[in-house]
Design a protein around this motif. Sequence first.
Motif, PDB file in Angstrom:
ATOM      1  N   THR A  45       0.827  -1.200   0.000  1.00  0.00           N
ATOM      2  CA  THR A  45       0.000   0.000   0.000  1.00  0.00           C
ATOM      3  C   THR A  45       0.865   1.254   0.000  1.00  0.00           C
ATOM      4  O   THR A  45       0.612   2.199  -0.751  1.00  0.00           O
ATOM      5  N   VAL A  46       1.892   1.257   0.835  1.00  0.00           N
ATOM      6  CA  VAL A  46       2.799   2.406   0.908  1.00  0.00           C
ATOM      7  C   VAL A  46       3.521   2.598  -0.423  1.00  0.00           C
ATOM      8  O   VAL A  46       3.605   3.722  -0.939  1.00  0.00           O
ATOM      9  N   LEU A  47       4.015   1.516  -0.996  1.00  0.00           N
ATOM     10  CA  LEU A  47       4.738   1.616  -2.261  1.00  0.00           C
ATOM     11  C   LEU A  47       3.839   2.159  -3.358  1.00  0.00           C
ATOM     12  O   LEU A  47       4.164   3.165  -4.001  1.00  0.00           O
ATOM     13  N   PHE A  48       2.707   1.521  -3.590  1.00  0.00           N
ATOM     14  CA  PHE A  48       1.860   1.941  -4.695  1.00  0.00           C
ATOM     15  C   PHE A  48       1.301   3.340  -4.488  1.00  0.00           C
ATOM     16  O   PHE A  48       1.312   4.159  -5.412  1.00  0.00           O
ATOM     17  N   LEU A  52       1.948   6.530  -6.803  1.00  0.00           N
ATOM     18  CA  LEU A  52       0.769   7.193  -7.365  1.00  0.00           C
ATOM     19  C   LEU A  52       0.786   8.683  -7.043  1.00  0.00           C
ATOM     20  O   LEU A  52       0.544   9.518  -7.923  1.00  0.00           O
ATOM     21  N   ALA A  53       1.093   9.032  -5.809  1.00  0.00           N
ATOM     22  CA  ALA A  53       1.135  10.447  -5.415  1.00  0.00           C
ATOM     23  C   ALA A  53       2.182  11.210  -6.221  1.00  0.00           C
ATOM     24  O   ALA A  53       1.912  12.312  -6.721  1.00  0.00           O
ATOM     25  N   VAL A  93       5.653   1.060 -13.417  1.00  0.00           N
ATOM     26  CA  VAL A  93       6.769   0.334 -12.804  1.00  0.00           C
ATOM     27  C   VAL A  93       6.399  -0.179 -11.419  1.00  0.00           C
ATOM     28  O   VAL A  93       6.862  -1.245 -11.007  1.00  0.00           O
ATOM     29  N   ALA A  94       5.550   0.529 -10.713  1.00  0.00           N
ATOM     30  CA  ALA A  94       5.187   0.134  -9.341  1.00  0.00           C
ATOM     31  C   ALA A  94       4.253  -1.065  -9.290  1.00  0.00           C
ATOM     32  O   ALA A  94       4.120  -1.693  -8.234  1.00  0.00           O
ATOM     33  N   ASN A  95       3.634  -1.428 -10.400  1.00  0.00           N
ATOM     34  CA  ASN A  95       2.659  -2.514 -10.391  1.00  0.00           C
ATOM     35  C   ASN A  95       3.266  -3.851  -9.980  1.00  0.00           C
ATOM     36  O   ASN A  95       2.720  -4.534  -9.110  1.00  0.00           O
ATOM     37  N   VAL A  96       4.357  -4.262 -10.602  1.00  0.00           N
ATOM     38  CA  VAL A  96       4.953  -5.569 -10.291  1.00  0.00           C
ATOM     39  C   VAL A  96       5.471  -5.614  -8.852  1.00  0.00           C
ATOM     40  O   VAL A  96       5.138  -6.545  -8.107  1.00  0.00           O
ATOM     41  N   PRO A  97       6.269  -4.637  -8.404  1.00  0.00           N
ATOM     42  CA  PRO A  97       6.707  -4.689  -7.006  1.00  0.00           C
ATOM     43  C   PRO A  97       5.541  -4.666  -6.012  1.00  0.00           C
ATOM     44  O   PRO A  97       5.585  -5.372  -4.993  1.00  0.00           O
TER      45      PRO A  97
END
Length: 166
Positions: A45-48, A52-53, A93-97
């Motif tokens: 949640t923090v990563l995505f 996103l922000a 790029v954030a989707n896979v991680p």
Amino acid sequence: MHVTQHRDWNPGEQMAFGLIYGAILVLSILMALAEAPETPYRPATVLFSSVLAVTLAKAFSELLAHAIQSRERLLTRTALTAAWRHARPTLAVANVPSLVLLVAGDGLMDFQVAVAASQLFCVTILAILGARVGWAISPKSWLPVVGATLAGGIGSALAALKYAIH
């Protein structure tokens, strides 16, 4: 920052800025994550949400900068589409991680393995795009290897910094 798009570039090349930016952003956020998460889904949640922000901030700043430079209305379909087109690869790029961290949150993968896999994903993106830069400059030389090594090395250094900090 607006990156000039060339008509003869393929879609992957047109997304290079956002992909590089996104990979470095994800590596930076992974660096800040705790070694053992407090709750299982918090790291994903923090990563995505962080990416996103930043992506939305980038798109918004491009939108405003374009309006200032062009003197065009701010909320036109063309301006909104262009801002999102430039920002979208960063979020992609954030989707896979994020997915890998969600799998770890489900207990199907060790959290540290998920972080390492996410870092490897980002470093691989950087190495591939670094090689593409070298290839674009001089395809029949050693520059693709140098580009891959340099970009992949920067990503690897960011990944290693996480372990040095913690």
